[in-house]
Scaffold this motif. Sequence first.
Motif, PDB file in Angstrom:
ATOM      1  N   TYR A 133       0.825  -1.220   0.000  1.00 52.58           N
ATOM      2  CA  TYR A 133       0.000   0.000   0.000  1.00 52.58           C
ATOM      3  C   TYR A 133       0.853   1.261   0.000  1.00 52.58           C
ATOM      4  CZ  TYR A 133      -4.401  -2.513   0.908  1.00 52.58           C
ATOM      5  OH  TYR A 133      -5.511  -3.299   0.808  1.00 52.58           O
ATOM      6  N   GLN A 182      -7.631   5.484  -8.116  1.00 54.19           N
ATOM      7  CA  GLN A 182      -6.386   6.249  -8.276  1.00 54.19           C
ATOM      8  C   GLN A 182      -5.207   5.337  -8.616  1.00 54.19           C
ATOM      9  OE1 GLN A 182      -6.623   8.851  -4.548  1.00 54.19           O
ATOM     10  NE2 GLN A 182      -5.536  10.142  -5.989  1.00 54.19           N
ATOM     11  N   ALA A 203      -6.599   7.515 -18.890  1.00 57.83           N
ATOM     12  CA  ALA A 203      -5.939   8.390 -17.904  1.00 57.83           C
ATOM     13  C   ALA A 203      -4.420   8.252 -18.031  1.00 57.83           C
ATOM     14  CB  ALA A 203      -6.399   8.035 -16.493  1.00 57.83           C
ATOM     15  N   LEU A 204      -3.944   7.020 -18.193  1.00 54.55           N
ATOM     16  CA  LEU A 204      -2.500   6.808 -18.333  1.00 54.55           C
ATOM     17  C   LEU A 204      -1.994   7.380 -19.654  1.00 54.55           C
ATOM     18  CD1 LEU A 204      -1.844   3.257 -16.837  1.00 54.55           C
ATOM     19  CD2 LEU A 204      -1.896   5.473 -15.730  1.00 54.55           C
ATOM     20  N   ARG A 252      -5.220   3.067 -10.480  1.00 51.52           N
ATOM     21  CA  ARG A 252      -5.299   2.753 -11.913  1.00 51.52           C
ATOM     22  C   ARG A 252      -5.056   3.999 -12.755  1.00 51.52           C
ATOM     23  NH1 ARG A 252      -4.315  -1.390  -9.268  1.00 51.52           N
ATOM     24  NH2 ARG A 252      -5.655  -3.223  -9.477  1.00 51.52           N
ATOM     25  N   ALA A 293       2.063   1.922  -3.390  1.00 50.77           N
ATOM     26  CA  ALA A 293       0.998   2.389  -4.283  1.00 50.77           C
ATOM     27  C   ALA A 293       0.478   3.772  -3.913  1.00 50.77           C
ATOM     28  CB  ALA A 293      -0.160   1.389  -4.278  1.00 50.77           C
ATOM     29  N   GLY A 294       0.727   4.200  -2.659  1.00 55.39           N
ATOM     30  CA  GLY A 294       0.341   5.559  -2.290  1.00 55.39           C
ATOM     31  C   GLY A 294      -0.955   5.682  -1.536  1.00 55.39           C
ATOM     32  N   LYS A 295      -1.277   4.685  -0.722  1.00 53.29           N
ATOM     33  CA  LYS A 295      -2.519   4.776   0.040  1.00 53.29           C
ATOM     34  C   LYS A 295      -2.393   5.829   1.138  1.00 53.29           C
ATOM     35  CE  LYS A 295      -6.093   1.943   2.003  1.00 53.29           C
ATOM     36  NZ  LYS A 295      -6.533   0.670   2.516  1.00 53.29           N
ATOM     37  N   PHE A 351      -9.254   5.295  -3.679  1.00 57.34           N
ATOM     38  CA  PHE A 351      -7.861   4.835  -3.763  1.00 57.34           C
ATOM     39  C   PHE A 351      -7.701   3.792  -4.876  1.00 57.34           C
ATOM     40  CE2 PHE A 351      -4.654   1.642  -2.205  1.00 57.34           C
ATOM     41  CZ  PHE A 351      -3.534   2.388  -2.526  1.00 57.34           C
ATOM     42  N   ILE A 391      -6.343   7.007 -12.423  1.00 54.69           N
ATOM     43  CA  ILE A 391      -7.452   7.959 -12.572  1.00 54.69           C
ATOM     44  C   ILE A 391      -7.310   9.046 -11.502  1.00 54.69           C
ATOM     45  CG2 ILE A 391      -9.965   8.195 -12.499  1.00 54.69           C
ATOM     46  CD1 ILE A 391     -10.077   5.207 -13.406  1.00 54.69           C
ATOM     47  N   GLU A 423       0.789  11.565  -5.494  1.00 58.90           N
ATOM     48  CA  GLU A 423      -0.501  10.940  -5.220  1.00 58.90           C
ATOM     49  C   GLU A 423      -0.527   9.551  -5.877  1.00 58.90           C
ATOM     50  OE1 GLU A 423      -3.663  12.306  -3.927  1.00 58.90           O
ATOM     51  OE2 GLU A 423      -2.259  13.673  -2.943  1.00 58.90           O
ATOM     52  N   ALA A 424      -1.461   8.731  -5.442  1.00 58.39           N
ATOM     53  CA  ALA A 424      -1.554   7.373  -5.976  1.00 58.39           C
ATOM     54  C   ALA A 424      -1.720   7.366  -7.502  1.00 58.39           C
ATOM     55  CB  ALA A 424      -2.721   6.633  -5.327  1.00 58.39           C
ATOM     56  N   ASP A 425      -2.534   8.299  -8.026  1.00 57.64           N
ATOM     57  CA  ASP A 425      -2.764   8.296  -9.478  1.00 57.64           C
ATOM     58  C   ASP A 425      -1.508   8.696 -10.250  1.00 57.64           C
ATOM     59  OD1 ASP A 425      -3.968  10.748  -8.079  1.00 57.64           O
ATOM     60  OD2 ASP A 425      -3.628  11.523 -10.087  1.00 57.64           O
ATOM     61  N   ALA A 467       0.699   5.694 -10.440  1.00 57.84           N
ATOM     62  CA  ALA A 467       0.222   4.779 -11.484  1.00 57.84           C
ATOM     63  C   ALA A 467       0.641   5.307 -12.853  1.00 57.84           C
ATOM     64  CB  ALA A 467      -1.289   4.629 -11.398  1.00 57.84           C
ATOM     65  N   GLN A 468       0.564   6.637 -13.005  1.00 57.63           N
ATOM     66  CA  GLN A 468       0.949   7.221 -14.290  1.00 57.63           C
ATOM     67  C   GLN A 468       2.450   7.069 -14.552  1.00 57.63           C
ATOM     68  OE1 GLN A 468      -0.641  11.161 -13.737  1.00 57.63           O
ATOM     69  NE2 GLN A 468      -2.755  10.422 -13.807  1.00 57.63           N
ATOM     70  N   SER A 522      -9.328   4.141 -17.103  1.00 63.89           N
ATOM     71  CA  SER A 522      -7.989   3.917 -16.590  1.00 63.89           C
ATOM     72  C   SER A 522      -6.934   3.981 -17.699  1.00 63.89           C
ATOM     73  CB  SER A 522      -7.984   2.550 -15.895  1.00 63.89           C
ATOM     74  OG  SER A 522      -6.680   2.166 -15.592  1.00 63.89           O
ATOM     75  N   PHE A 551       1.967  -0.425 -10.542  1.00 65.78           N
ATOM     76  CA  PHE A 551       0.672  -1.119 -10.544  1.00 65.78           C
ATOM     77  C   PHE A 551       0.603  -2.039  -9.339  1.00 65.78           C
ATOM     78  CE2 PHE A 551      -2.276  -4.521 -11.334  1.00 65.78           C
ATOM     79  CZ  PHE A 551      -3.355  -3.888 -11.942  1.00 65.78           C
ATOM     80  N   LEU A 552      -0.476  -1.909  -8.572  1.00 68.08           N
ATOM     81  CA  LEU A 552      -0.688  -2.810  -7.433  1.00 68.08           C
ATOM     82  C   LEU A 552      -1.855  -3.746  -7.744  1.00 68.08           C
ATOM     83  CD1 LEU A 552      -0.473  -3.812  -4.468  1.00 68.08           C
ATOM     84  CD2 LEU A 552      -1.927  -1.871  -3.811  1.00 68.08           C
TER      85      LEU A 552
END
Lengths: 249, 433
Positions: free
Chosen positions: A45, B373, A105-106, B375, A48-50, B370, B377, A71-73, A76-77, A102, A81-82
């Motif tokens: 977590y 995010q 967004a990437l 993913r 992944a940035g929780k 979360f 977004i 931030e978590a997003d 991911a960008q 998704s 990937f979690l």
Amino acid sequence: MLEIKNLHVSVHGKQILDGLSLTVRPGEVAAIMGPNGSGKSTLSYVIAGKPDYDVTAGEILLDGKNLLEMEADERAQKGIFLAFQYPIEIPGVATMTFLKASLNALRRARGEADLTTPEFMRRVREASQRLKVDQEMLRRPLNVGFSGGEKKRLEILQMTLLEPRFCVLDETDSGLDIDALRVVSEGVNALRDASRGFLVITHYQRLLDHIRPDVVHVMAKGRIVATGGPELALELEKNGYRDYAVQAA
Amino acid sequence: MTAHALPRSAAEATIVKQFEALKAPPVSPRRAAAFERFAASGLPTRRVESWHYTDLRAAMTDAAPLAPSPDRAAIEASRALLAGRDKAGAARLVTVNCKFAPELSDVLPAGATAASREGRATGAKDAMASLVEAMSPDSLTVEITAGAVFSGPIEIVHLAVGEGAYSLYSLTEIALTAGARATVIETFLGAAPAVQRHAATMMKLAKGARLKHAAAVGDEPELHLESQLVELEAEAELNAFGFVSGGALTRRQIFANLIGADAKIALGGLALIDGTRRADTTIEVVHTAPRGVSREFYRSIVADDAIGVFQGKVVVSPGAQKTDGAMKSQAVLLSPRAQMNAKPELEIFADDVVCGHGATVASIDPEQIFYLQTRGIPKDEAVAMLLEAFGAEAIARVDDEALARGLRSRLAAWLAGRNAVGTTQNGTMEANA
């Protein structure tokens, strides 16, 4: 590519990670094994940035960039990937709609145009056939009413479509029968290449029969207490974690 | 206002004067009686149980002057406004400042009629619904018989035109004869922030008739008070949905009577409430005949400093055995200052019934945000996705794809508008009190 240095993390005042350091090189599959409560899920977590995890010291770098500032997003960008141990159910959001949001967004974060619908459909169809994900399932709300195996297959489907730089698999084998375990593992193995890194978190050796790790780390009480080759996992399977738990204490 | 314990408020005094001025030519005894019902209690306060969360007397500092009858210019302005708008249905009926405008309306197919008529008794007990009956010389009456065939919904557009402050009183009647089928959407349009709108719609369904109805409030009146007075005979079925996304103070109240056996009613709604708006949905469903089925499913999204209200009461009379009732209200709060008041009630006087209710008030699940995010977004987009899903599940109860599609696009537009100005903005509407 992923460097974790002296990571200290607490949740609601309780220390969970206690000076954890770990490096995963490009193309490497690193397994983390450890007993319940050793901090494995916390580690996934935090990467992944929780929110709600208090990082009191240390850093996590992906390709030299500090993930902890993102931030978590954004992570991911950047390619994190979690694959969740317990994927979240989201009523009302069709799985297809989510996948498209998704992927796009990437793409937008990389300055690319959104996928056309036919191209998106083609990619989803291809990946879902390989992972034996039913098309009908993709029309249902995300993870709602999915079996444990369906949820895990969908996680790997997302991983396949999003083509991350670095994958964290949090107990992906839990709740899977032998057939599902094989399908999921094949999906992961298909993504292995010289530039992508994996952190595979598991309790059991059996997942590592299917996803062969390059390195095995043993985690106890919030830090890495031993590192070795695949043979270390076999040894743990035989002797349990007792030796390491004592050593960490 | 003899029975009224409080001194007459400025708004009440104005309303009395306005009604007196309407008495040339003299109003019918029916309307005079309706005004008496209003005058006996005056504007509702918190002490009236069904108005507990909306103190109208305090909110209405004065009653705005009555809107003049639409002149040539108003009709032409309406025509221009409608020209820029897609038709929501197969046939459109238009009222301009509460007057039916046949010149702007389509002719309904054979078996259906729309006309301005002297209003009929609403049977309303509520003060504000009674006031609409008293103040409305006539109603737009839509009659649909079993032979009428429609290629899509009938849309009734209630247009408000004019500058500044004015009051609107409109009465609409939708009557289906035995076995008739229809889909009707009522859209309230054009009201600017000083407008006070009082609307009532009677829905009378004869034996075996089926009506799908939706009402949408998306303009910005200071006050939108809408009453629906529903009567279902045996085996009649009504599916009615209310969509609210505008107005400083909005109250939709539904009084439904299932007077015939085996009648079914499904009520639903979605309220999108932001800024300093208040939106109140109050419903009362009375089962008086056996084997009735009632479903209520309401959702609200409450943001900023807004206040939402849901009051639902299901009454099962002694003769209404085998009633099957279920009521649910769910709200999402988007800010620590947003409020939701939910009060579901069951009053059951029969012994062989199945009735239940539930109410939830929550914030958006951070685990869901979360997950999205992780993913890639962005958070704002993730929140919008979750809210869209929450609203869409309410809209899914609308049993007509054309209506549902229209409502989903209104929801998307509302969410896009919020995202465009940032989710933490404070509303710019004036407080209504």
